[in-house]
Scaffold this motif. Sequence first.
Motif, PDB file in Angstrom:
ATOM      1  N   LYS A 122      37.568  65.824  10.825  1.00  0.00           N
ATOM      2  CA  LYS A 122      37.610  66.004  12.280  1.00  0.00           C
ATOM      3  C   LYS A 122      36.436  65.278  12.950  1.00  0.00           C
ATOM      4  N   LEU A 123      35.268  65.445  12.340  1.00  0.00           N
ATOM      5  CA  LEU A 123      34.088  64.782  12.891  1.00  0.00           C
ATOM      6  C   LEU A 123      34.276  63.271  12.892  1.00  0.00           C
ATOM      7  N   ALA A 124      34.854  62.780  11.788  1.00  0.00           N
ATOM      8  CA  ALA A 124      35.058  61.341  11.687  1.00  0.00           C
ATOM      9  C   ALA A 124      36.012  60.857  12.771  1.00  0.00           C
ATOM     10  N   GLN A 125      37.062  61.643  12.978  1.00  0.00           N
ATOM     11  CA  GLN A 125      38.015  61.291  14.045  1.00  0.00           C
ATOM     12  C   GLN A 125      37.306  61.242  15.395  1.00  0.00           C
ATOM     13  N   ALA A 126      36.530  62.283  15.649  1.00  0.00           N
ATOM     14  CA  ALA A 126      35.823  62.358  16.929  1.00  0.00           C
ATOM     15  C   ALA A 126      34.882  61.172  17.079  1.00  0.00           C
ATOM     16  N   ALA A 127      34.222  60.806  15.951  1.00  0.00           N
ATOM     17  CA  ALA A 127      33.294  59.683  16.003  1.00  0.00           C
ATOM     18  C   ALA A 127      34.029  58.395  16.337  1.00  0.00           C
ATOM     19  N   GLN A 163      26.716  63.088  12.374  1.00  0.00           N
ATOM     20  CA  GLN A 163      27.734  63.851  11.657  1.00  0.00           C
ATOM     21  C   GLN A 163      27.089  64.895  10.755  1.00  0.00           C
ATOM     22  N   GLU A 180      23.503  51.654  14.837  1.00  0.00           N
ATOM     23  CA  GLU A 180      24.483  52.579  15.366  1.00  0.00           C
ATOM     24  C   GLU A 180      25.196  53.359  14.271  1.00  0.00           C
ATOM     25  N   THR A 181      25.542  52.640  13.202  1.00  0.00           N
ATOM     26  CA  THR A 181      26.255  53.317  12.121  1.00  0.00           C
ATOM     27  C   THR A 181      25.405  54.435  11.534  1.00  0.00           C
ATOM     28  N   SER A 208      38.860  70.313  17.649  1.00  0.00           N
ATOM     29  CA  SER A 208      38.728  68.877  17.916  1.00  0.00           C
ATOM     30  C   SER A 208      38.200  68.586  19.318  1.00  0.00           C
ATOM     31  N   TYR A 229      30.213  65.115  20.887  1.00  0.00           N
ATOM     32  CA  TYR A 229      29.901  63.691  20.723  1.00  0.00           C
ATOM     33  C   TYR A 229      29.561  63.065  22.065  1.00  0.00           C
ATOM     34  N   PRO A 256      32.891  54.581  10.429  1.00  0.00           N
ATOM     35  CA  PRO A 256      31.633  55.320  10.590  1.00  0.00           C
ATOM     36  C   PRO A 256      31.536  56.526   9.679  1.00  0.00           C
ATOM     37  N   ILE A 269      34.513  69.298  19.485  1.00  0.00           N
ATOM     38  CA  ILE A 269      33.765  68.291  18.724  1.00  0.00           C
ATOM     39  C   ILE A 269      33.666  66.998  19.523  1.00  0.00           C
ATOM     40  N   GLY A 270      34.788  66.613  20.133  1.00  0.00           N
ATOM     41  CA  GLY A 270      34.790  65.414  20.972  1.00  0.00           C
ATOM     42  C   GLY A 270      33.773  65.539  22.092  1.00  0.00           C
ATOM     43  N   HIS A 319      35.027  58.517  19.961  1.00  0.00           N
ATOM     44  CA  HIS A 319      33.862  58.388  20.811  1.00  0.00           C
ATOM     45  C   HIS A 319      33.379  56.947  20.837  1.00  0.00           C
ATOM     46  N   ARG A 320      33.400  56.356  19.657  1.00  0.00           N
ATOM     47  CA  ARG A 320      32.922  54.988  19.544  1.00  0.00           C
ATOM     48  C   ARG A 320      33.826  54.038  20.316  1.00  0.00           C
ATOM     49  N   TYR A 380      25.580  57.415  13.765  1.00  0.00           N
ATOM     50  CA  TYR A 380      26.794  58.213  13.602  1.00  0.00           C
ATOM     51  C   TYR A 380      26.738  59.052  12.333  1.00  0.00           C
ATOM     52  N   ASP A 381      26.220  58.454  11.260  1.00  0.00           N
ATOM     53  CA  ASP A 381      26.099  59.202  10.003  1.00  0.00           C
ATOM     54  C   ASP A 381      25.199  60.411  10.179  1.00  0.00           C
ATOM     55  N   SER A 398      36.053  74.331  14.073  1.00  0.00           N
ATOM     56  CA  SER A 398      36.434  72.923  13.923  1.00  0.00           C
ATOM     57  C   SER A 398      37.398  72.489  15.017  1.00  0.00           C
ATOM     58  N   LEU A 453      36.345  69.700   8.161  1.00  0.00           N
ATOM     59  CA  LEU A 453      35.422  69.484   9.271  1.00  0.00           C
ATOM     60  C   LEU A 453      35.018  68.021   9.366  1.00  0.00           C
ATOM     61  N   LYS A 454      34.702  67.448   8.216  1.00  0.00           N
ATOM     62  CA  LYS A 454      34.230  66.069   8.235  1.00  0.00           C
ATOM     63  C   LYS A 454      35.307  65.107   8.705  1.00  0.00           C
TER      64      LYS A 454
END
Lengths: 198, 368
Positions: free
Chosen positions: B63-68, A54, A46-47, A21, A28, B83, A24-25, B71-72, A50-51, A19, B60-61
């Motif tokens: 973190k993923l949400a933060q990254a999203a 993820q 777009e939403t 960060s 993306y 998101p 992960i960045g 990124h967005r 992203y879903d 995990s 994890l989620k």
Amino acid sequence: MSRQVIYTDQELIAGLAQSDSHVIGEIYKLYQPMLTKWMISRGGNETDAYDVFQEGLVVLYEKSNDEAFCLTCKLSTYLFAICKRIWFKKSQSQSVISSLDMEQEGEEDDDLDFAAYDADLNVHLEKEAHLNKLEQSLEQLGSPCNELLKAFYIEDKSMLEIAQQFSYTNAENAKTQKYKCLNRLKKLFFSTKMALNV
Amino acid sequence: MIHLLNVEEWAERYQNGDLLPEELKMLHATLEEDSVLNKAFEQALQIQVLIKEHARKTHLKSKLAQAAVQHRAQSGLELQHEPAKAAPKTGVWMAVKRYWKPISAAAGIALCSSLFTYTLTKDTKSKNNQYVLLKRDIESIKKSQNQIISNMKQTESSTPVPPVENPGTFGGSGFAINNDGYFTTNYHVVEKADSIYLQMSNGKFFKASVIKVNPEADLAILKVEDKNFSFKQPLPYTIDKNVALLGQRIFSIGYPKDEVVYNEGYISSEKGYDGNTLAYQLEITANPGQSGAPVLDNNGNIIGIITGKQNNTSGTTFAVHAEQLVKMIADLSKDKKVNLNNKNRYSTNPRPEQVKSLREFVCAVRVY
């Protein structure tokens, strides 16, 4: 310009398993735009993209923690294929996209082993269903068990911190309480029927 | 000593690998003897494996949400919606430093999954061969549309387009059955509707209300509320109450998207889904949003109304017989009398000409 780090697929997977960060960045940055484009061409937005992305990463994460996991193709190929499957599953259940699209898609990617992706996805969906049920059971537990278990498992607090937060006389008491909560959670979890929303 | 009241503690220590060798030996011996205790222990183990996995996933989620989000934001796109729908936790949890060690947990997971495999397979099986209604769930495309519309408004704020603001929660297609405001669509499109708007091919919206339904045939008759509503031209088509023959070439136009879409095919069976005698089975491409679209024969007479399709095939579509519609119209009360058009005005025209005159009378149905 900031320093550019280029990760290999293996590093990306290992980073995701931790995990990380940063990684992960990076994932993306590398792969998300591709999916958004594809999704928009398929009537998604777009939403949605992203879903789906993820969820695709969660699948990959699960796989990355599996010791037997060995990527036989490029990471991007795997991730993209999984995301596609997720989107099809989603749109099938919402009947947004007709099955016609699926078949065309199948022909397009003839060389890809769809069964394997589906298997991975099904494992993931099963897990998610379990976790959803667990979450529901946690909600039903109510105060203070819900908070106590979350504090211990999710917020990773020590028993001592928890004893202070929930005003127990000592850590040992808090621990006893935790076991009682786990017991109640177990009973709730195994008594409620599984609601599969696949 | 392990007993029913402390299985949780034992399960936790077992999982963390904290048990002494003699304790472990004792545990195995006790569990083998006592099946009730064994089950309680197994379940306790499973719960703890699950809750730890839940913790890791939550972490994890987030973190993923933060990254999203990052990124967005970097992609320079406006962030209107959170998101991270899939991440149910709102707060950002503290970092989980301690990772779960997969000691013996594999057993727990294997047990868990094998339990549910059966239900899952059964579930997918029953989903084969399902009948899918073709109303379009607009919710999912609403957001992007709203954005387009708000962009449009910024550029030409002087033109008012009030009813377009919300494109409705469901959509279908419909068509005129006479010249002054009577339309028909599927019952399932307007079922439970708060309000219904018809969008004509020229883009104009008209509020309509349901005046008669027949859930069995999946049909509804609508009336435009504006009393001055009428078409300038007479209806070009007739509604044919005779059952069309197998193999008849057909075509249809409807609104699976905001533009009208033309499709053609043939009647592949005289009976509909599951032997339904009120419907045809067609071989024609149909997409969500095409519910209520007219099905026409070569001469441009309406012979049916699209209702749904089979979900595991690409083109198997079902349409209710136009006869059902004719019956419904005949049963309307006298103050709502609809005189059906009995003259086909374009039967000899080439197809593009037919479609051109037809499309004026076909509308998108928006349901709120």
